[in-house]
Enzyme design. Structure first.
Site, PDB file in Angstrom:
ATOM      1  N   ARG A 243       8.483 -10.522 -12.124  1.00  0.00           N
ATOM      2  CA  ARG A 243       7.405 -10.126 -11.228  1.00  0.00           C
ATOM      3  C   ARG A 243       6.078 -10.646 -11.783  1.00  0.00           C
ATOM      4  O   ARG A 243       5.807 -10.528 -13.000  1.00  0.00           O
ATOM      5  CB  ARG A 243       7.321  -8.589 -11.126  1.00  0.00           C
ATOM      6  CG  ARG A 243       8.381  -7.960 -10.232  1.00  0.00           C
ATOM      7  CD  ARG A 243       8.206  -8.353  -8.774  1.00  0.00           C
ATOM      8  NE  ARG A 243       9.195  -7.748  -7.889  1.00  0.00           N
ATOM      9  CZ  ARG A 243      10.344  -8.311  -7.510  1.00  0.00           C
ATOM     10  NH1 ARG A 243      10.669  -9.503  -7.957  1.00  0.00           N
ATOM     11  NH2 ARG A 243      11.152  -7.690  -6.670  1.00  0.00           N
ATOM     12  N   GLU A 272       0.831 -13.070  -4.123  1.00  0.00           N
ATOM     13  CA  GLU A 272       1.735 -14.068  -3.536  1.00  0.00           C
ATOM     14  C   GLU A 272       1.473 -14.230  -2.052  1.00  0.00           C
ATOM     15  O   GLU A 272       1.443 -13.211  -1.338  1.00  0.00           O
ATOM     16  CB  GLU A 272       3.185 -13.661  -3.787  1.00  0.00           C
ATOM     17  CG  GLU A 272       3.539 -13.746  -5.258  1.00  0.00           C
ATOM     18  CD  GLU A 272       5.008 -13.420  -5.561  1.00  0.00           C
ATOM     19  OE1 GLU A 272       5.737 -12.979  -4.646  1.00  0.00           O
ATOM     20  OE2 GLU A 272       5.410 -13.602  -6.702  1.00  0.00           O
ATOM     21  N   HIS A 291       8.495 -18.028  -5.759  1.00  0.00           N
ATOM     22  CA  HIS A 291       9.367 -16.843  -5.788  1.00  0.00           C
ATOM     23  C   HIS A 291      10.707 -17.142  -5.094  1.00  0.00           C
ATOM     24  O   HIS A 291      11.078 -16.499  -4.112  1.00  0.00           O
ATOM     25  CB  HIS A 291       8.671 -15.639  -5.133  1.00  0.00           C
ATOM     26  CG  HIS A 291       9.203 -14.320  -5.663  1.00  0.00           C
ATOM     27  ND1 HIS A 291       8.402 -13.250  -5.957  1.00  0.00           N
ATOM     28  CD2 HIS A 291      10.456 -13.913  -5.954  1.00  0.00           C
ATOM     29  CE1 HIS A 291       9.135 -12.240  -6.398  1.00  0.00           C
ATOM     30  NE2 HIS A 291      10.401 -12.635  -6.410  1.00  0.00           N
TER      31      HIS A 291
END
Ligand code: DGY
Length: 333
Positions: A243, A272, A291
């Site tokens: 994360r 993000e 991601h």
């Protein structure tokens, strides 16, 4: 827990962007089973303010990495289940969902191999400066780049959940020394995998590569700060496929600019997508990916079907296999 709904009356929101992009896909089955499927209008994880209207009058939700805060949960006036497509539930206000009797489910183990493979991929790419090598060759250059091998190197792993374990298994064939810090796993279990348990400071000072596989909690948020980096071995590489919020981005930027860290690979960011002016994106020693560690065909297939099954089970009033807040089960919504 609800007594079970007539599926044909149910509205299900799907915000997980890769849900059902697999063969066989649960999407047609979902569309046939429930009254209405509402799709993510933006094709990316949604912010809380983008969700407020969408969540009104939905019964089920197959959720990606969306910002599911208390406001969103309050706006979801008839929601029964948040079925997380993936494992991490750090972006969901679990307390508020539980208070409202909303069941939260996830898909443990569905993407651990995918994330572990991506971790090794990033480790090797950092070791051989692969991205710069490819970019400069494509630009007509023919640079003589130097890299390092993994054999004989020390790899520090923070967090030995299912992803951390898959990383250890894969690293063994590279003949590395593998150190693990995880205060929740006992030493024998770590040793049984062929790794060495170490206190955090020792692991940091010895590791040539450090990879993060811990859960984001108030205790781990921002843990990779200046102090942490100074305890790391000078010239080490850092990989984060867990994360973004585990890392203080300014601290790694500073360490890269000072040459303290040799390279960093980030598959996740504190914001993000990161802003276009985030200096890490332009930094030659940074590999940045969107991601995507869990996005292999195989993991998408597993996450899709597991999240589909968890969602439908709850709507039907049945107990799903993977419940994050089991205390809700048994209490009336
Ligand atoms: C997870 O499983 O939480 C990954 O970040 C992908 O959603």
């Amino acid at each position: 827990m609800n007594k079970g709904l007539e599926l044909k009356n149910c509205r299900v929101l799907v915000t997980a962007t890769t849900f059902g992009k697999c063969d066989p896909s649960p999407l047609p089955v979902l569309e046939q089973s429930v009254g209405e499927v509402i799709h993510n209008p933006l094709g990316r994880p949604l912010k809380a303010k983008e969700l407020l209207e969408l969540v009104k009058d939905i019964d089920g939700w197959i959720a990606g990495l969306d910002e599911i805060n208390w406001e969103v949960i309050r706006a979801a006036n008839r929601l029964k289940v948040i079925s997380r497509y993936g494992v991490g539930v750090d972006r969901i206000d679990i307390k508020e969902a539980s208070r409202k009797g909303i069941v939260i489910t996830n898909t443990p183990g569905s993407n651990s191999v995918a994330v572990a493979e991506m971790t090794i991929c990033l480790m090797l790419a950092l070791a051989r400066d692969l991205i710069n090598a490819s970019l400069s060759t494509k630009h007509g250059e023919w640079p003589r780049l130097e890299g390092v091998g993994l054999k004989g190197k020390t790899i520090g792993i923070i967090g030995l959940g299912s992803i951390g374990k898959e990383v250890v298994k894969r690293l063994k064939c590279f003949k590395c020394e593998i150190l693990v810090y995880d205060p929740f796993v006992n030493a024998k279990e770590i040793e049984a995998l062929g790794a060495k348990p170490k206190p955090l400071d020792q692991l940091l000072s010895k590791s040539d590569f450090l990879t993060l596989h811990c859960v984001l909690t108030p205790d781990t948020a921002g843990m990779v700060n200046e102090d942490f980096i100074r305890k790391m071995k000078k010239g080490a590489f850092l990989i984060n496929t867990a994360r973004g919020e585990l890392v203080q981005e300014e601290a790694i930027l500073k360490a890269l600019n000072e040459g303290y860290l040799r390279g960093v690979a980030l598959d996740c960011f504190s914001k993000e997508p990161p802003s276009g002016d985030n200096p890490l994106l332009k930094h030659p020693k940074v590999i940045a990916t969107p991601h995507m560690a869990s996005h292999t065909d195989e993991a998408i297939l597993r996450m899709s079907w597991m999240s589909f099954e968890n969602c439908l089970k709850v709507l039907k009033g049945e107990r799903p296999q993977f419940i994050v807040n089991p205390e809700v089960f048994g209490s009336e919504t």
